[in-house]
Design a protein around this motif. Structure first.
Motif, short mmCIF file in Angstrom:
data_model
loop_
_atom_site.label_atom_id
_atom_site.label_comp_id
_atom_site.label_asym_id
_atom_site.label_seq_id
_atom_site.Cartn_x
_atom_site.Cartn_y
_atom_site.Cartn_z
N SER A 341 79.37 18.85 29.73
CA SER A 341 78.44 19.91 29.38
C SER A 341 77.08 19.70 30.04
CB SER A 341 78.29 19.98 27.86
OG SER A 341 77.34 20.96 27.50
N PHE A 342 76.58 18.46 29.99
CA PHE A 342 75.28 18.15 30.60
C PHE A 342 75.35 18.26 32.12
CE2 PHE A 342 74.02 17.01 26.51
CZ PHE A 342 72.69 16.61 26.46
N MET A 344 76.73 20.45 33.81
CA MET A 344 76.52 21.85 34.19
C MET A 344 75.04 22.16 34.36
SD MET A 344 79.28 23.72 31.67
CE MET A 344 80.98 23.20 31.64
N ASP A 345 74.19 21.35 33.73
CA ASP A 345 72.73 21.51 33.88
C ASP A 345 72.15 20.43 34.80
OD1 ASP A 345 72.24 23.78 32.18
OD2 ASP A 345 72.71 22.50 30.48
N ASP A 346 73.01 19.85 35.67
CA ASP A 346 72.58 18.83 36.65
C ASP A 346 72.01 17.59 35.98
OD1 ASP A 346 73.38 20.25 38.90
OD2 ASP A 346 71.48 21.35 39.02
N MET A 385 69.27 19.07 24.20
CA MET A 385 70.03 20.21 24.72
C MET A 385 69.20 21.48 24.72
SD MET A 385 73.97 19.66 23.38
CE MET A 385 73.58 19.52 21.63
N ILE A 388 66.72 20.86 28.03
CA ILE A 388 67.29 20.58 29.36
C ILE A 388 67.46 21.82 30.24
CG2 ILE A 388 69.56 20.04 30.38
CD1 ILE A 388 69.48 17.43 28.93
N PRO A 389 67.98 22.96 29.74
CA PRO A 389 68.16 24.11 30.63
C PRO A 389 66.87 24.60 31.28
CG PRO A 389 69.41 24.41 28.61
CD PRO A 389 68.55 23.22 28.39
N SER A 390 65.71 24.27 30.70
CA SER A 390 64.42 24.71 31.25
C SER A 390 63.87 23.72 32.27
CB SER A 390 63.41 24.87 30.11
OG SER A 390 63.88 25.77 29.14
N SER A 392 64.25 21.81 35.79
CA SER A 392 64.97 21.93 37.06
C SER A 392 65.15 20.56 37.72
CB SER A 392 64.20 22.85 38.01
OG SER A 392 62.90 22.34 38.25
N LYS A 394 67.97 17.53 39.54
CA LYS A 394 68.99 16.61 39.03
C LYS A 394 68.33 15.48 38.24
CE LYS A 394 72.68 17.40 42.37
NZ LYS A 394 73.65 16.77 43.30
#
Length: 419
Positions: A341-342, A344-346, A385, A388-390, A392, A394
């Motif tokens: 899952s993580f 997918m957000d690099d 979680m 993290i999506p916010s 950018s 890796k």
């Protein structure tokens, strides 16, 4: 042929028999109500039905895995419980071998092989549901789970026992023939035990009455199931399903059953020098694997239901080492799921050995077994979680013991390292 006027419309697309350009459209009317469907909507409905996945649930003896293959498959998903996995593998193999013989072996008229339903005895979080679900997954047969505590006898407020069968039919995409070869797992069966060996004079809505209702579908009957669930009503269309070849697996913690078995085996258990309460987990499992029908009757299960459960299998409480392996080793291990899952957000997610051990310790303190592991990890990673999506780029993130102990002290910016 009946002609339709322009003031009549297709009840699905809303279009009349002909449009402004004069393109004709055929309407098909209902005999009992002013409802119509046009030929174009009929074609669309046919395409939808043709595109629905076809059931691939027929089981042939050549396709039924051997008990050894079942066990090897279970080993990939279920940690420990080796005796239970072996016993279940044999029982399920024999059941589906019996199903195949009904088609190809006419001697069944002389020798009738009855199905062997299974009773799983073990503490919460020990893997009862996972074992049953994984077996159904291997066989590619419909599988349904029900909680015995939500069921009531017909006529009382609650969920009718027959609704368990509807869950299986839904799992088979409405294919009743496929559902008739499926597996139903009913958990918490010990919670509907009656309060003693003597039959109660008063009405028992969720105890013995439910056991009696379950008995009918477990032993094999042609049941009528409401298509939408809920209560049965007069003149209601029903789904007919034969439960003769459905495999039932019942599970429960059966707290205190080991003491009943111990008392039967050792008459001195209740006297001086008693070892009651000092048994190791392995000794408890050994006792529970010696359970008899009389022991289960004393616990509160009716003799008729016990007679339909010839296979009794005990599961032991999971140890700290077992929980550590569950977190990391199976194909669908919880840590592997979060890592995917993580990713997918690099974010490359890792767990230290101390962090894994601490998660296992928390589960033991909470007495939730393997079932509580995901909740512990989910709560611990919730704030991370969220952020993290916010962010950018890796990143790398290592979960330590300190983060598990106190998630509120996690500094997300320091925890995330550029990859």
């Amino acid at each position: 042929m009946k002609k339709f006027t322009q003031d009549q419309f297709c009840s699905f697309c809303g279009l009349p028999p002909a449009d402004k350009k004069g393109v004709a459209r055929r309407l098909i009317g209902s005999r009992i109500a002013p409802i119509y469907i046009c030929n174009e909507c009929v074609e669309i409905c046919k395409d939808i039905l043709d595109c629905e996945p076809k059931s691939e649930l027929s089981v042939d003896i050549k396709e039924v895995p051997s008990p050894r293959e079942f066990k090897q498959y279970l080993d990939q998903y279920v940690i420990g419980q080796h005796y239970a996995k072996k016993a279940l593998s044999v029982a399920v193999y024999n059941h589906y071998k019996r199903l195949a013989s009904l088609k190809d072996f006419n001697a069944a008229e002389d020798v009738k092989i009855e199905k062997s339903n299974i009773l799983l005895i073990g503490p919460t979080g020990s893997g009862k549901t996972l074992l049953a679900k994984t077996l159904a997954q291997k066989l590619k047969v419909p599988f349904a789970i029900a909680d015995a505590t939500t069921l009531t006898e017909a006529g009382y407020v609650g969920e009718d026992v027959e609704n368990v069968l509807l869950k299986l039919i839904n799992a088979a995409n409405g294919d009743v023939k496929a559902a008739e070869k499926g597996i139903i797992f009913i958990d918490e069966i010990d919670k509907i035990a009656r309060k003693g060996e003597n039959t109660s004079i008063t009405r028992d809505v969720s105890g013995e009455g439910v056991q009696q209702a379950l008995l009918k579908i477990i032993e094999g009957t042609k049941a009528s199931v409401p298509p939408q669930g809920g209560r049965k009503h007069p003149n209601q269309e029903m789904i007919e399903i034969d439960t003769t070849n459905i495999l039932f697996i019942l599970g429960g913690a059966f707290v205190g059953l080991d003491k009943i078995v111990e008392q039967r085996i050792n008459e001195k258990t209740m006297g001086f020098g008693s070892t009651s309460g000092q048994l190791s987990e392995d000794e408890k499992v050994e006792l529970l694997n010696k359970v008899t029908s009389d022991d289960l009757v004393k616990f509160g299960i009716i003799p008729e239901l016990i007679g339909r459960m010839p296979m009794n299998v005990a599961l032991k409480e999971l140890t700290r080492d077992d929980l550590v392996m569950i977190l990391t080793q199976p194909k669908n291990a919880i840590t592997k799921q979060f890592q995917a899952s993580f990713a997918m957000d690099d974010v490359e997610l890792t767990f230290t050995d101390d962090a894994i051990a601490e998660i296992a310790d928390i589960a033991i303190r909470q007495q939730t077994g393997a079932r509580g592991l995901r909740s512990i990890v989910e709560k611990m990673l919730m704030d991370i979680m969220f952020e993290i999506p916010s962010i950018s780029g890796k990143k790398k993130l290592e979960i330590t013991k300190e983060m598990v102990i106190d998630k509120d002290k996690i500094d997300i910016e320091k925890a995330l390292i550029s990859a």
